[in-house]
Design a protein around this motif. Structure first.
Motif, PDB file in Angstrom:
ATOM      1  N   ASP A  81       0.858  -1.204   0.111  1.00  0.00           N
ATOM      2  CA  ASP A  81       0.017   0.065   0.204  1.00  0.00           C
ATOM      3  C   ASP A  81       0.927   1.297  -0.170  1.00  0.00           C
ATOM      4  O   ASP A  81       0.610   2.044  -0.725  1.00  0.00           O
ATOM      5  CB  ASP A  81      -0.835   0.025   1.045  1.00  0.00           C
ATOM      6  CG  ASP A  81      -1.873  -1.063   1.020  1.00  0.00           C
ATOM      7  OD1 ASP A  81      -2.356  -1.397   0.094  1.00  0.00           O
ATOM      8  OD2 ASP A  81      -2.408  -1.354   2.125  1.00  0.00           O
ATOM      9  N   THR A  84       2.375   1.727  -3.202  1.00  0.00           N
ATOM     10  CA  THR A  84       1.560   2.366  -4.487  1.00  0.00           C
ATOM     11  C   THR A  84       1.345   3.886  -4.443  1.00  0.00           C
ATOM     12  O   THR A  84       1.171   4.695  -5.186  1.00  0.00           O
ATOM     13  CB  THR A  84       0.244   1.513  -4.467  1.00  0.00           C
ATOM     14  OG1 THR A  84      -0.421   1.683  -3.181  1.00  0.00           O
ATOM     15  CG2 THR A  84       0.606   0.145  -4.866  1.00  0.00           C
ATOM     16  N   GLU A  85       1.082   4.296  -2.727  1.00  0.00           N
ATOM     17  CA  GLU A  85       0.854   5.673  -2.761  1.00  0.00           C
ATOM     18  C   GLU A  85       2.212   6.515  -3.171  1.00  0.00           C
ATOM     19  O   GLU A  85       2.130   7.540  -3.778  1.00  0.00           O
ATOM     20  CB  GLU A  85       0.587   5.956  -1.114  1.00  0.00           C
ATOM     21  CG  GLU A  85      -0.674   5.414  -0.551  1.00  0.00           C
ATOM     22  CD  GLU A  85      -0.670   5.525   0.725  1.00  0.00           C
ATOM     23  OE1 GLU A  85      -0.059   6.464   1.493  1.00  0.00           O
ATOM     24  OE2 GLU A  85      -1.478   4.817   1.495  1.00  0.00           O
ATOM     25  N   SER A  87       4.195   5.843  -5.455  1.00  0.00           N
ATOM     26  CA  SER A  87       4.323   5.667  -6.998  1.00  0.00           C
ATOM     27  C   SER A  87       3.356   6.528  -7.735  1.00  0.00           C
ATOM     28  O   SER A  87       3.374   6.981  -8.597  1.00  0.00           O
ATOM     29  CB  SER A  87       4.309   4.420  -7.566  1.00  0.00           C
ATOM     30  OG  SER A  87       2.798   3.984  -7.221  1.00  0.00           O
ATOM     31  N   LYS A  88       2.229   6.951  -7.022  1.00  0.00           N
ATOM     32  CA  LYS A  88       1.026   7.918  -7.454  1.00  0.00           C
ATOM     33  C   LYS A  88       1.692   9.260  -7.440  1.00  0.00           C
ATOM     34  O   LYS A  88       0.963   9.916  -8.086  1.00  0.00           O
ATOM     35  CB  LYS A  88      -0.334   7.529  -6.474  1.00  0.00           C
ATOM     36  CG  LYS A  88      -1.033   6.368  -6.904  1.00  0.00           C
ATOM     37  CD  LYS A  88      -2.060   6.229  -6.112  1.00  0.00           C
ATOM     38  CE  LYS A  88      -2.845   4.992  -6.199  1.00  0.00           C
ATOM     39  NZ  LYS A  88      -4.106   4.890  -5.563  1.00  0.00           N
ATOM     40  N   ARG A  89       2.377   9.534  -6.612  1.00  0.00           N
ATOM     41  CA  ARG A  89       2.786  11.046  -6.311  1.00  0.00           C
ATOM     42  C   ARG A  89       3.699  11.289  -7.530  1.00  0.00           C
ATOM     43  O   ARG A  89       4.244  11.165  -8.395  1.00  0.00           O
ATOM     44  CB  ARG A  89       3.574  11.096  -5.238  1.00  0.00           C
ATOM     45  CG  ARG A  89       3.075  11.188  -3.960  1.00  0.00           C
ATOM     46  CD  ARG A  89       3.938  11.141  -2.657  1.00  0.00           C
ATOM     47  NE  ARG A  89       3.116  10.600  -1.241  1.00  0.00           N
ATOM     48  CZ  ARG A  89       3.678  10.536  -0.345  1.00  0.00           C
ATOM     49  NH1 ARG A  89       5.051  11.068  -0.167  1.00  0.00           N
ATOM     50  NH2 ARG A  89       3.214  10.358   0.693  1.00  0.00           N
TER      51      ARG A  89
END
Length: 89
Positions: A81, A84-85, A87-89
């Motif tokens: 989790d 993924t957070e 990599s979203k930035r």
């Protein structure tokens, strides 16, 4: 104050607990401000053995119930989790 309770605990655990209630006879020898207890070496062996047995029993229980597998799974999910957070930035 916890000190009288602690003193009673030391007297209870002491291999040669005094039978008197005279405060001067109950006082442990002092070195600076720390009480110095002269327990026999066998007393420390007993405490160490009991601690080892209790720790081994807890570890065996945790392995038997699958605690470590569950913690590993939860940690893997948490790291996934987090990645993924990031990599979203």
């Amino acid at each position: 104050s916890p000190r009288p309770q602690l003193k009673r605990l030391f007297l209870f655990l002491s291999p040669s607990a005094p039978t008197t209630t005279n405060k001067t006879e109950m006082a442990a020898p002092k070195f600076g401000k720390v009480a110095v207890h002269n327990f026999p070496l066998s007393y420390y062996y007993k405490v160490a053995t009991a601690s080892f047995v209790c720790g081994a029993a807890v570890e065996a229980f945790m392995i038997h119930t699958g605690f470590y597998e569950k913690v590993t799974q939860i940690e893997a999910n948490r790291r996934a989790d987090f990645s993924t957070e990031v990599s979203k930035r």
